[in-house]
Design a protein around this motif. Structure first.
Motif: not given
Length: 160
Positions: A116-121
């Protein structure tokens, strides 16, 4: 250390509030536990005259209700205030009739949080799909719920 204690206190408070929530009381839904780190929630629903349908089994809506808010609540706690987290879509597949108490064990692992963090960064939305099984006391599958959530980094956090 203080953050861990604060999170554990928040988990206990949320469990207490949900167990006092009138629709959950009426449906016989009990939050058995919320882990101190919000990575696991266990829910139970008994069969009673208030959630029994015409043929004597669990109402489908009650089966869904017992798991509905948890992935959103868990992700909100795990990701923090910098993220927008909403339920986007859900479906339920009824496998077998719920003829007695049923149970759900919802889990979120560190791999999903990293994803999630990677996709929303960069500020884009991400729509993770999560699944939870509802089982009877013998461990037999009663229903499977698929949830799609909407997750996005808030604008203020993107600029930081």
């Amino acid at each position: 250390m203080a953050d861990a204690r604060k999170l554990a206190r928040r988990a206990r408070m949320l469990r207490w509030l949900l167990n006092c929530y009138p629709p959950y009381i009426g449906a016989g839904i009990r939050v058995q536990s919320i882990s101190a780190d919000f990575c696991q929630v266990k829910v139970r629903m008994g069969l009673s005259r208030f959630n029994r349908n015409y043929v004597g089994t669990q109402f489908g809506g009650s089966l869904y209700s017992m798991v509905d808010p948890f992935y959103m609540l868990m992700l909100m706690q795990l990701l923090g205030r910098e993220y927008i987290v909403w339920d986007k879509a859900a479906s339920i597949d009824f496998i077998a009739p719920g003829k007695g108490p049923v149970f759900a064990d919802l889990r979120i692992d560190e791999g999903l949080l990293t994803e999630i963090r990677e996709h929303t960064a960069g500020g884009k939305k991400y729509l993770p799909r999560l699944q939870v099984d509802i089982r009877d006391a013998a461990g037999e599958l009663v229903a499977r719920v698929d949830k799609t959530l909407y997750v996005r980094l808030k604008p203020q956090a993107r600029q930081a």
